[in-house]
Design an enzyme around this catalytic site. Structure first.
Site, PDB file in Angstrom:
ATOM      1  N   ASN A  53      20.278  13.171  25.658  1.00 43.51           N
ATOM      2  CA  ASN A  53      20.380  13.665  24.291  1.00 43.51           C
ATOM      3  C   ASN A  53      21.439  12.903  23.497  1.00 43.51           C
ATOM      4  O   ASN A  53      22.345  12.302  24.060  1.00 43.51           O
ATOM      5  CB  ASN A  53      20.715  15.162  24.309  1.00 43.51           C
ATOM      6  CG  ASN A  53      22.104  15.412  24.868  1.00 43.51           C
ATOM      7  OD1 ASN A  53      23.109  15.239  24.196  1.00 43.51           O
ATOM      8  ND2 ASN A  53      22.169  15.818  26.124  1.00 43.51           N
ATOM      9  N   LYS A 181      32.801  23.492  27.910  1.00 38.19           N
ATOM     10  CA  LYS A 181      33.275  22.548  26.890  1.00 38.19           C
ATOM     11  C   LYS A 181      32.765  23.009  25.531  1.00 38.19           C
ATOM     12  O   LYS A 181      31.645  23.513  25.421  1.00 38.19           O
ATOM     13  CB  LYS A 181      32.779  21.127  27.184  1.00 38.19           C
ATOM     14  CG  LYS A 181      33.345  20.072  26.237  1.00 38.19           C
ATOM     15  CD  LYS A 181      32.995  18.659  26.684  1.00 38.19           C
ATOM     16  CE  LYS A 181      31.562  18.287  26.375  1.00 38.19           C
ATOM     17  NZ  LYS A 181      31.262  16.880  26.727  1.00 38.19           N
ATOM     18  N   LYS A 183      32.841  22.083  21.015  1.00 41.96           N
ATOM     19  CA  LYS A 183      33.039  21.085  19.985  1.00 41.96           C
ATOM     20  C   LYS A 183      34.224  21.447  19.095  1.00 41.96           C
ATOM     21  O   LYS A 183      34.485  22.618  18.821  1.00 41.96           O
ATOM     22  CB  LYS A 183      31.782  20.950  19.125  1.00 41.96           C
ATOM     23  CG  LYS A 183      30.544  20.578  19.909  1.00 41.96           C
ATOM     24  CD  LYS A 183      30.699  19.259  20.645  1.00 41.96           C
ATOM     25  CE  LYS A 183      29.427  18.859  21.374  1.00 41.96           C
ATOM     26  NZ  LYS A 183      29.584  17.585  22.112  1.00 41.96           N
ATOM     27  N   ASP A 212      35.755  18.580  22.563  1.00 40.51           N
ATOM     28  CA  ASP A 212      35.085  17.306  22.265  1.00 40.51           C
ATOM     29  C   ASP A 212      34.985  17.136  20.760  1.00 40.51           C
ATOM     30  O   ASP A 212      34.348  17.929  20.066  1.00 40.51           O
ATOM     31  CB  ASP A 212      33.688  17.333  22.889  1.00 40.51           C
ATOM     32  CG  ASP A 212      32.898  16.050  22.665  1.00 40.51           C
ATOM     33  OD1 ASP A 212      33.453  15.097  22.093  1.00 40.51           O
ATOM     34  OD2 ASP A 212      31.718  16.018  23.076  1.00 40.51           O
ATOM     35  N   ALA A 213      35.604  16.057  20.226  1.00 42.70           N
ATOM     36  CA  ALA A 213      35.584  15.774  18.787  1.00 42.70           C
ATOM     37  C   ALA A 213      34.484  14.804  18.400  1.00 42.70           C
ATOM     38  O   ALA A 213      34.313  14.504  17.217  1.00 42.70           O
ATOM     39  CB  ALA A 213      36.941  15.219  18.349  1.00 42.70           C
ATOM     40  N   GLU A 238      38.345  15.160  24.315  1.00 41.11           N
ATOM     41  CA  GLU A 238      37.301  14.135  24.439  1.00 41.11           C
ATOM     42  C   GLU A 238      36.995  13.436  23.114  1.00 41.11           C
ATOM     43  O   GLU A 238      36.868  14.079  22.076  1.00 41.11           O
ATOM     44  CB  GLU A 238      36.027  14.797  24.967  1.00 41.11           C
ATOM     45  CG  GLU A 238      34.837  13.869  25.146  1.00 41.11           C
ATOM     46  CD  GLU A 238      33.664  14.588  25.781  1.00 41.11           C
ATOM     47  OE1 GLU A 238      32.519  14.167  25.540  1.00 41.11           O
ATOM     48  OE2 GLU A 238      33.881  15.576  26.526  1.00 41.11           O
ATOM     49  N   GLU A 264      31.148   7.974  26.891  1.00 42.50           N
ATOM     50  CA  GLU A 264      29.713   8.238  26.797  1.00 42.50           C
ATOM     51  C   GLU A 264      29.016   7.316  25.809  1.00 42.50           C
ATOM     52  O   GLU A 264      27.792   7.198  25.839  1.00 42.50           O
ATOM     53  CB  GLU A 264      29.450   9.690  26.417  1.00 42.50           C
ATOM     54  CG  GLU A 264      29.751  10.040  24.976  1.00 42.50           C
ATOM     55  CD  GLU A 264      29.377  11.470  24.632  1.00 42.50           C
ATOM     56  OE1 GLU A 264      28.420  11.644  23.865  1.00 42.50           O
ATOM     57  OE2 GLU A 264      30.037  12.402  25.115  1.00 42.50           O
ATOM     58  N   ASP A 291      27.299   7.250  30.502  1.00 41.24           N
ATOM     59  CA  ASP A 291      26.002   7.865  30.767  1.00 41.24           C
ATOM     60  C   ASP A 291      25.077   6.810  31.351  1.00 41.24           C
ATOM     61  O   ASP A 291      24.744   5.835  30.678  1.00 41.24           O
ATOM     62  CB  ASP A 291      25.433   8.414  29.459  1.00 41.24           C
ATOM     63  CG  ASP A 291      24.142   9.185  29.635  1.00 41.24           C
ATOM     64  OD1 ASP A 291      23.287   8.745  30.429  1.00 41.24           O
ATOM     65  OD2 ASP A 291      23.976  10.215  28.964  1.00 41.24           O
ATOM     66  N   HIS A 321      28.187  11.822  31.078  1.00 43.45           N
ATOM     67  CA  HIS A 321      27.474  12.519  30.005  1.00 43.45           C
ATOM     68  C   HIS A 321      25.994  12.588  30.383  1.00 43.45           C
ATOM     69  O   HIS A 321      25.502  11.789  31.164  1.00 43.45           O
ATOM     70  CB  HIS A 321      27.646  11.735  28.710  1.00 43.45           C
ATOM     71  CG  HIS A 321      26.798  12.191  27.578  1.00 43.45           C
ATOM     72  ND1 HIS A 321      25.550  11.666  27.328  1.00 43.45           N
ATOM     73  CD2 HIS A 321      27.007  13.105  26.607  1.00 43.45           C
ATOM     74  CE1 HIS A 321      25.031  12.241  26.258  1.00 43.45           C
ATOM     75  NE2 HIS A 321      25.891  13.120  25.806  1.00 43.45           N
ATOM     76  N   GLU A 340      28.018  16.843  33.802  1.00 43.64           N
ATOM     77  CA  GLU A 340      27.851  17.705  32.638  1.00 43.64           C
ATOM     78  C   GLU A 340      26.594  18.553  32.805  1.00 43.64           C
ATOM     79  O   GLU A 340      25.690  18.221  33.570  1.00 43.64           O
ATOM     80  CB  GLU A 340      27.738  16.837  31.378  1.00 43.64           C
ATOM     81  CG  GLU A 340      27.781  17.603  30.073  1.00 43.64           C
ATOM     82  CD  GLU A 340      27.921  16.677  28.880  1.00 43.64           C
ATOM     83  OE1 GLU A 340      28.559  17.081  27.904  1.00 43.64           O
ATOM     84  OE2 GLU A 340      27.380  15.545  28.923  1.00 43.64           O
ATOM     85  N   SER A 341      26.522  19.663  32.070  1.00 40.46           N
ATOM     86  CA  SER A 341      25.327  20.499  32.061  1.00 40.46           C
ATOM     87  C   SER A 341      25.145  21.097  30.674  1.00 40.46           C
ATOM     88  O   SER A 341      26.122  21.389  29.983  1.00 40.46           O
ATOM     89  CB  SER A 341      25.464  21.624  33.099  1.00 40.46           C
ATOM     90  OG  SER A 341      24.358  22.505  33.038  1.00 40.46           O
ATOM     91  N   TYR A 342      23.880  21.270  30.269  1.00 43.18           N
ATOM     92  CA  TYR A 342      23.557  21.903  28.990  1.00 43.18           C
ATOM     93  C   TYR A 342      22.682  23.120  29.263  1.00 43.18           C
ATOM     94  O   TYR A 342      21.457  23.047  29.205  1.00 43.18           O
ATOM     95  CB  TYR A 342      22.823  20.932  28.069  1.00 43.18           C
ATOM     96  CG  TYR A 342      23.646  19.759  27.616  1.00 43.18           C
ATOM     97  CD1 TYR A 342      24.543  19.883  26.573  1.00 43.18           C
ATOM     98  CD2 TYR A 342      23.540  18.526  28.250  1.00 43.18           C
ATOM     99  CE1 TYR A 342      25.314  18.813  26.161  1.00 43.18           C
ATOM    100  CE2 TYR A 342      24.295  17.447  27.841  1.00 43.18           C
ATOM    101  CZ  TYR A 342      25.184  17.594  26.791  1.00 43.18           C
ATOM    102  OH  TYR A 342      25.942  16.528  26.393  1.00 43.18           O
TER     103      TYR A 342
END
Length: 389
Positions: A53, A181, A183, A212-213, A238, A264, A291, A321, A340-342
């Site tokens: 993604n 994590k 944003k 994470d910015a 991040e 990433e 990634d 990533h 990582e996981s979503y």
């Protein structure tokens, strides 16, 4: 062994989420299936690939440049010494032929999609999980039995209040994650710090929350956020600024003692080498997030790991990533620091096998050949629908 067919399609993963830099309202991915004449246990060997993604579908590059090279290659030029399996490094050389150095950009993603499918084939032909194959070829032969994973989320949604962010974090904990994590950078500092405090309240301690910015900040803002974050002790900070601004990353490391994370959006081993040379990254605490799919695939990722070793880094400082089964196999097979996981976004491409739940912040891989996509029912349905399997 021959490649008999290749099919590619574009699939939407659009949603109303946003990070500090982009909206995902028009996001899509490329899906790929590479058919072979090989059979294992009577079943045709097919390799599957897609891009992580955050990068759009690569249909143009795949159809006009890279897949024609693969189709036109002499079959024998793609095989390993045994002649019964593909050689990912030879395939990679065919794909990248007549490409100038540098200019990585989107072509690294297109090649990475194909590379994923090739490794899926290679592991299936050997009747091993990709993690096992990688451990045997490039490590001590024993993949990690379980891989630490964290739940990435905390996006900005229209009208989303802090209470909704907290509910999201509770949901991740309920699924078995212990680290998450979120944003930052999409709202003013004071508002983001209130969001950070609210998330910490749920996860229990700051060391279980990364922020994470997404490369949003200039140096002044990055340092201001660093000062705001410092009292909390979050797990990592991040991509504060542009991923290629190595001088800024170095200045951040000099100013901010806690761990930072980036990588990433680096797409070659040369980029990684420059980050280590000039970015002030600290091997005792900082995290590298390259990634494998976005950076020319696993073939190039192995070169990145060689660069890291040459600079005194452990592979355990790498947490890729991507949040998918391919990166999970790589993390287990090459002994990375996690994955990582979503859990709630980018479905069904994010997430792991249906048969392997997250337990105490770690996950096992399914006991099946290849990457294990066949143990993701919803993902296989997407492949069937779009690639006419």
């Amino acid at each position: 062994m021959k490649i008999t067919d290749i099919r590619e399609a574009r699939v939407s993963i659009a949603s109303d989420i946003a990070n500090a830099y982009i909206s995902f309202s028009k996001m899509d991915v490329s899906v790929l299936a590479i058919y072979t004449d090989a059979k294992i246990d009577g079943r045709q060997v097919v390799g599957y690939g897609f891009n992580s993604n955050g990068r759009y579908a690569q249909s143009g590059l795949l159809r006009e440049r890279f897949l024609p090279r693969l189709r036109e290659a002499d079959a024998a030029a793609l095989l390993d010494e045994s002649g019964v399996n593909l050689d990912p490094f030879k395939v990679w050389s065919v794909l990248i032929a007549n490409e100038k150095p540098g200019g990585h950009g989107e072509r690294s993603v297109a090649v990475g999609i194909i590379d994923m499918a090739i490794w899926d084939i290679v592991a299936k032909v050997e009747n091993k999980s990709l993690a096992k194959l990688l451990a045997e070829r490039f490590d001590d032969g024993k993949p990690d039995a379980r891989v630490p994973v964290y739940a990435a989320g905390g996006y900005y949604y229209p009208g989303k209040q802090i209470s909704a962010l907290q509910e999201e974090m509770r949901d991740y904990l309920g699924q078995g994650y212990i680290c998450t994590k979120m944003k930052i950078g999409g709202v003013p500092l004071a508002e983001d710090l209130a969001r950070v405090e609210a998330a910490i309240e749920v996860v229990g301690e700051a060391g279980r929350l990364a922020v994470d910015a997404n490369g949003r900040f200039d140096l002044r803002t990055a340092l201001a956020f660093a000062d705001g974050l410092a009292p909390y002790g979050v797990r990592w900070y991040e991509e504060a600024g542009d991923p290629l601004d190595y001088a800024m990353q170095q200045q951040l490391g000099e100013h901010y003692a806690a761990p930072t994370a980036t990588g990433e959006n680096l797409f070659s081993h040369q980029d990684v080498r420059n980050l280590l040379r000039y970015g002030g990254m600290r091997p005792d605490r900082d995290i590298l997030q390259m990634d494998p799919v976005l950076s020319y695939g696993l073939v190039e990722y192995l070169r990145m790991l060689e660069v890291l070793r040459a600079h005194g880094w452990s592979s355990r400082q790498c947490i890729p990533h991507g949040g998918h089964q391919f990166a999970l196999n790589i993390a287990a097979g090459l002994k990375l620091g996690g994955n990582e996981s979503y859990p709630r976004v980018f479905a069904p491409f994010g997430g792991f096998a249906d048969s392997t739940p997250v337990e105490e912040g770690t996950i096992a891989l399914p006991d099946m050949p290849g990457i294990g996509f066949e143990d993701k029912r919803e993902l296989m349905q997407v492949f069937k629908e779009h690639l006419s399997l």
